[in-house]
Scaffold this active site. Sequence first.
Site, mmCIF file in Angstrom:
data_model
loop_
_atom_site.group_PDB
_atom_site.id
_atom_site.type_symbol
_atom_site.label_atom_id
_atom_site.label_comp_id
_atom_site.label_asym_id
_atom_site.label_seq_id
_atom_site.Cartn_x
_atom_site.Cartn_y
_atom_site.Cartn_z
ATOM 1 N N GLU A 1 -5.171 108.710 -19.479
ATOM 2 C CA GLU A 1 -5.711 108.771 -18.390
ATOM 3 C C GLU A 1 -7.297 108.398 -18.542
ATOM 4 O O GLU A 1 -8.015 108.082 -17.422
ATOM 5 C CB GLU A 1 -5.789 110.419 -17.942
ATOM 6 C CG GLU A 1 -4.315 110.698 -17.823
ATOM 7 C CD GLU A 1 -4.110 112.298 -17.610
ATOM 8 O OE1 GLU A 1 -3.190 112.736 -16.996
ATOM 9 O OE2 GLU A 1 -5.079 113.003 -18.129
ATOM 10 N N GLU B 1 3.567 114.534 -21.288
ATOM 11 C CA GLU B 1 3.553 115.638 -20.483
ATOM 12 C C GLU B 1 4.785 116.341 -20.374
ATOM 13 O O GLU B 1 5.023 117.191 -20.577
ATOM 14 C CB GLU B 1 2.495 116.086 -19.612
ATOM 15 C CG GLU B 1 0.951 115.932 -20.191
ATOM 16 C CD GLU B 1 0.450 114.645 -20.252
ATOM 17 O OE1 GLU B 1 -0.740 114.333 -20.282
ATOM 18 O OE2 GLU B 1 1.351 113.418 -20.442
#
Length: 262
Positions: free
Chosen positions: A113, A133
Amino acid sequence: MSEIVKTRRDGAVLEITFDRPKANAIGQPSSRELGEVFAAFRDDPALRVAIFTGGGDKFFSAGWDLNEAADAGGSGYVADYGVGGVYGFSELEGLNKPVICAVNGYAIGAGFEILLSADFVIAAENAQCWLPETTLGVLPDVGSFVLPKMLPKVVANEVLYGGKTLEPADLLRWGLANQVVPKGGAMEAARDLARRILRSAPLSVEAAKETVRLAEKNTLRESYAAMRAGGFPAFQRLMESEDALEGPRAAVEKRDPVWKGR
């Protein structure tokens, strides 16, 4: 700065190395420290470009510190990560200077990210990026916000839902990286890119970044209306500057003396 966040000034370029062995995992204290560094970069008129990289040659960043996340009991999404949010600059207000990510290895979870929030990305050939995730029973929050805007829906879904790994060639193919370079070459390529950016007028670069960000959700008509109403402060500063008053011909001559006298 601490032993984890290391900085080096090279003229108008600030190099920021996040060096937290073994995998450059990010936690609340380190995010707050990175935020302070990026805020100082934003506020220093002598600095114009930042380069962000990871320490070592294997990990750019493995993302969240999982031990800290476990101790937080699921509250990590609303934790205090400082003025710039997770990894220091994604939510930093008024950051109108470019940030280059030199991705020198694995970029996992929040590490992936980081580069999704950068203005430019140089990836080494050993870089690999993925969001694990959903396989761990949590949510890639920033990735879920921005990746569907950057990739075709079905590609983004495969990364978000299935944990698909993106190789350097994928980063180039889908426009997530500007360049792929040999292992160990990401920082030098990022420095070359920074030098090219420095050839542009500082206020023009700041105005361009601000305008792109503020106009992202606007129609063309709405963007022009906001510009005329003074809604883009960096653009206003640009138009009132000497560079703007010199005009485009002077700017061309400044870069290319051959134009003089034409």
